[in-house]
Scaffold this active site. Structure first.
Site, PDB file in Angstrom:
ATOM      1  N   GLY A  13      10.015  -4.903  10.903  1.00 55.66           N
ATOM      2  CA  GLY A  13      10.536  -3.650  11.437  1.00 55.66           C
ATOM      3  C   GLY A  13      12.055  -3.553  11.519  1.00 55.66           C
ATOM      4  O   GLY A  13      12.572  -2.823  12.368  1.00 55.66           O
ATOM      5  N   SER A  14      12.765  -4.224  10.625  1.00 56.13           N
ATOM      6  CA  SER A  14      14.231  -4.120  10.729  1.00 56.13           C
ATOM      7  C   SER A  14      14.702  -2.711  10.339  1.00 56.13           C
ATOM      8  O   SER A  14      15.629  -2.180  10.952  1.00 56.13           O
ATOM      9  CB  SER A  14      14.933  -5.200   9.901  1.00 56.13           C
ATOM     10  OG  SER A  14      14.804  -4.959   8.525  1.00 56.13           O
ATOM     11  N   ARG A  67     -11.077   3.775   4.584  1.00 57.67           N
ATOM     12  CA  ARG A  67      -9.694   4.264   4.701  1.00 57.67           C
ATOM     13  C   ARG A  67      -9.643   5.644   5.341  1.00 57.67           C
ATOM     14  O   ARG A  67      -8.693   5.975   6.060  1.00 57.67           O
ATOM     15  CB  ARG A  67      -9.035   4.309   3.311  1.00 57.67           C
ATOM     16  CG  ARG A  67      -8.818   2.914   2.758  1.00 57.67           C
ATOM     17  CD  ARG A  67      -8.558   2.961   1.276  1.00 57.67           C
ATOM     18  NE  ARG A  67      -7.197   3.360   0.973  1.00 57.67           N
ATOM     19  CZ  ARG A  67      -6.818   3.838  -0.217  1.00 57.67           C
ATOM     20  NH1 ARG A  67      -7.692   3.998  -1.176  1.00 57.67           N
ATOM     21  NH2 ARG A  67      -5.562   4.159  -0.433  1.00 57.67           N
ATOM     22  N   ILE A  94      -1.834   1.390   1.545  1.00 58.03           N
ATOM     23  CA  ILE A  94      -1.664   2.537   0.651  1.00 58.03           C
ATOM     24  C   ILE A  94      -2.409   3.719   1.255  1.00 58.03           C
ATOM     25  O   ILE A  94      -3.580   3.601   1.626  1.00 58.03           O
ATOM     26  CB  ILE A  94      -2.183   2.201  -0.765  1.00 58.03           C
ATOM     27  CG1 ILE A  94      -1.293   1.090  -1.356  1.00 58.03           C
ATOM     28  CG2 ILE A  94      -2.173   3.438  -1.654  1.00 58.03           C
ATOM     29  CD1 ILE A  94      -1.767   0.575  -2.698  1.00 58.03           C
ATOM     30  N   LEU A  95      -1.714   4.832   1.401  1.00 63.53           N
ATOM     31  CA  LEU A  95      -2.321   6.013   2.026  1.00 63.53           C
ATOM     32  C   LEU A  95      -3.097   6.813   0.976  1.00 63.53           C
ATOM     33  O   LEU A  95      -2.701   6.871  -0.193  1.00 63.53           O
ATOM     34  CB  LEU A  95      -1.217   6.876   2.647  1.00 63.53           C
ATOM     35  CG  LEU A  95      -0.450   6.180   3.785  1.00 63.53           C
ATOM     36  CD1 LEU A  95       0.824   6.945   4.127  1.00 63.53           C
ATOM     37  CD2 LEU A  95      -1.332   6.012   5.024  1.00 63.53           C
ATOM     38  N   ASN A 109       9.472   7.054   2.337  1.00 61.84           N
ATOM     39  CA  ASN A 109       9.247   5.610   2.209  1.00 61.84           C
ATOM     40  C   ASN A 109      10.518   4.958   1.695  1.00 61.84           C
ATOM     41  O   ASN A 109      11.270   5.574   0.939  1.00 61.84           O
ATOM     42  CB  ASN A 109       8.111   5.339   1.213  1.00 61.84           C
ATOM     43  CG  ASN A 109       7.829   3.858   1.058  1.00 61.84           C
ATOM     44  OD1 ASN A 109       7.806   3.104   2.045  1.00 61.84           O
ATOM     45  ND2 ASN A 109       7.628   3.396  -0.165  1.00 61.84           N
ATOM     46  N   HIS A 111      11.749   1.697  -0.513  1.00 63.18           N
ATOM     47  CA  HIS A 111      11.203   0.729  -1.460  1.00 63.18           C
ATOM     48  C   HIS A 111      12.344  -0.141  -1.980  1.00 63.18           C
ATOM     49  O   HIS A 111      13.403   0.379  -2.340  1.00 63.18           O
ATOM     50  CB  HIS A 111      10.523   1.472  -2.622  1.00 63.18           C
ATOM     51  CG  HIS A 111       9.870   0.543  -3.589  1.00 63.18           C
ATOM     52  ND1 HIS A 111       8.691  -0.122  -3.303  1.00 63.18           N
ATOM     53  CD2 HIS A 111      10.257   0.123  -4.822  1.00 63.18           C
ATOM     54  CE1 HIS A 111       8.372  -0.894  -4.330  1.00 63.18           C
ATOM     55  NE2 HIS A 111       9.306  -0.769  -5.265  1.00 63.18           N
ATOM     56  N   SER A 138      15.484   2.316  -2.796  1.00 64.56           N
ATOM     57  CA  SER A 138      15.309   3.759  -2.962  1.00 64.56           C
ATOM     58  C   SER A 138      14.555   4.314  -1.760  1.00 64.56           C
ATOM     59  O   SER A 138      13.642   3.663  -1.254  1.00 64.56           O
ATOM     60  CB  SER A 138      14.447   4.068  -4.197  1.00 64.56           C
ATOM     61  OG  SER A 138      14.903   3.376  -5.343  1.00 64.56           O
ATOM     62  N   ASP A 147       4.605   4.418  -4.852  1.00 65.54           N
ATOM     63  CA  ASP A 147       6.060   4.272  -5.012  1.00 65.54           C
ATOM     64  C   ASP A 147       6.627   5.278  -6.009  1.00 65.54           C
ATOM     65  O   ASP A 147       7.518   4.968  -6.803  1.00 65.54           O
ATOM     66  CB  ASP A 147       6.424   2.830  -5.422  1.00 65.54           C
ATOM     67  CG  ASP A 147       6.033   1.824  -4.354  1.00 65.54           C
ATOM     68  OD1 ASP A 147       6.055   2.197  -3.162  1.00 65.54           O
ATOM     69  OD2 ASP A 147       5.681   0.689  -4.699  1.00 65.54           O
TER      70      ASP A 147
HETATM   71  C1  GRF Z   1      11.686  -3.615   3.170  1.00 63.37           C
HETATM   72  O1  GRF Z   1      12.222  -4.392   2.149  1.00 63.37           O
HETATM   73  C2  GRF Z   1      11.183  -2.310   2.615  1.00 63.37           C
HETATM   74  O2  GRF Z   1      11.922  -1.846   1.537  1.00 63.37           O
HETATM   75  C3  GRF Z   1       9.806  -2.680   2.162  1.00 63.37           C
HETATM   76  O3  GRF Z   1       9.335  -3.576   3.141  1.00 63.37           O
HETATM   77  C4  GRF Z   1      10.435  -4.232   3.761  1.00 63.37           C
HETATM   78  C5  GRF Z   1      10.317  -3.994   5.225  1.00 63.37           C
HETATM   79  O4  GRF Z   1      11.269  -4.708   5.949  1.00 63.37           O
HETATM   80  N1  GRF Z   1       9.001  -1.514   1.965  1.00 63.37           N
HETATM   81  P1  GRF Z   1      11.445  -4.424   7.505  1.00 63.37           P
HETATM   82  O5  GRF Z   1      10.057  -4.578   8.124  1.00 63.37           O
HETATM   83  O6  GRF Z   1      12.008  -3.069   7.677  1.00 63.37           O
HETATM   84  O7  GRF Z   1      12.359  -5.515   7.969  1.00 63.37           O
END
Ligand code: GRF
Length: 192
Positions: A13-14, A67, A94-95, A109, A111, A138, A147
């Site tokens: 969750g950074s 799902r 995946i939704l 999202n 990515h 992105s 994606d």
């Molecule tokens: C990130 O690299 C994001 O691009 C990808 O998953 C990772 C999540 O990192 N989809 P964090 O949980 O936000 O630290």
């Protein structure tokens, strides 16, 4: 009215932390109303609590691959909390098309690649294997294709000699944090 944002996570969750802080400090004109995690062990849950944003765990496991029911549970929570926008931030499910249709153009999202290159997983290693000069990240609108969807912002990160995928991923993550905030700030303005 500021938009109400839900952030979906599965792990550390950074990106979520940066988005919440940017909303709470007024850099983004939006309210982080809930964090949804599909994993009860996601370390981001504790971070959301520390930032006074309610984390809700909706584990996919008891749904045994159903799902639609899993997503219905999520959808109901979103409606209860009057959510306007969903930010996927390391959400590893995946939704379905049906969920995405309900939230058409409202799901973003992040990515870790320069889309359309390297959809899916192991993006940094794939960029290194290909001998690319840059990796990157992105932010895009989520559509039914994995994606895919309109790209709202990208940031390239130079690949250095002897970079490992871990090195590159650490440098890209820093850029993800800046990019996601910048894109969401513009997105909520454009929603008005
Ligand atoms: C990130 O690299 C994001 O691009 C990808 O998953 C990772 C999540 O990192 N989809 P964090 O949980 O936000 O630290």
């Amino acid at each position: 009215m500021p938009k109400r944002v839900a952030i979906f996570i599965s792990g550390s969750g950074s990106n979520m932390v940066k988005l919440i802080k940017a909303m709470q400090s007024g850099l983004i004109d939006a309210i982080p109303v809930i964090v949804i995690s599909n994993s009860k062990t996601a370390t981001g849950i504790q971070k959301a609590l520390e930032l006074q944003v309610t984390p809700i765990v909706i584990s996919n496991e008891p749904f045994n691959g159903d799902r639609t029911s899993f997503e219905t549970a999520i959808h109901n929570i979103l409606i209860q909390h009057k959510v306007d926008i969903i930010c996927l931030a390391g959400f590893m499910r995946i939704l379905t098309h049906s969920f995405i249709k309900k939230w058409n153009n409202k799901i973003l999202n992040i990515h870790p690649s320069l889309l359309p290159k390297y959809k899916g997983l192991k993006t940094h290693q794939r960029a290194l294997n290909a001998g690319d000069s840059h990796g990157g990240c992105s932010v895009h609108i989520v559509t039914s294709e994995l994606d895919d969807g309109p790209i709202l912002g990208q940031k390239a990160v130079a690949i250095l000699p002897n970079d490992t995928s871990k090195d590159l991923s650490a440098r890209v993550l820093i850029e993800e944090h800046h990019l996601y905030q910048k894109v969401l700030a513009k997105f909520v303005k454009d929603c008005d």
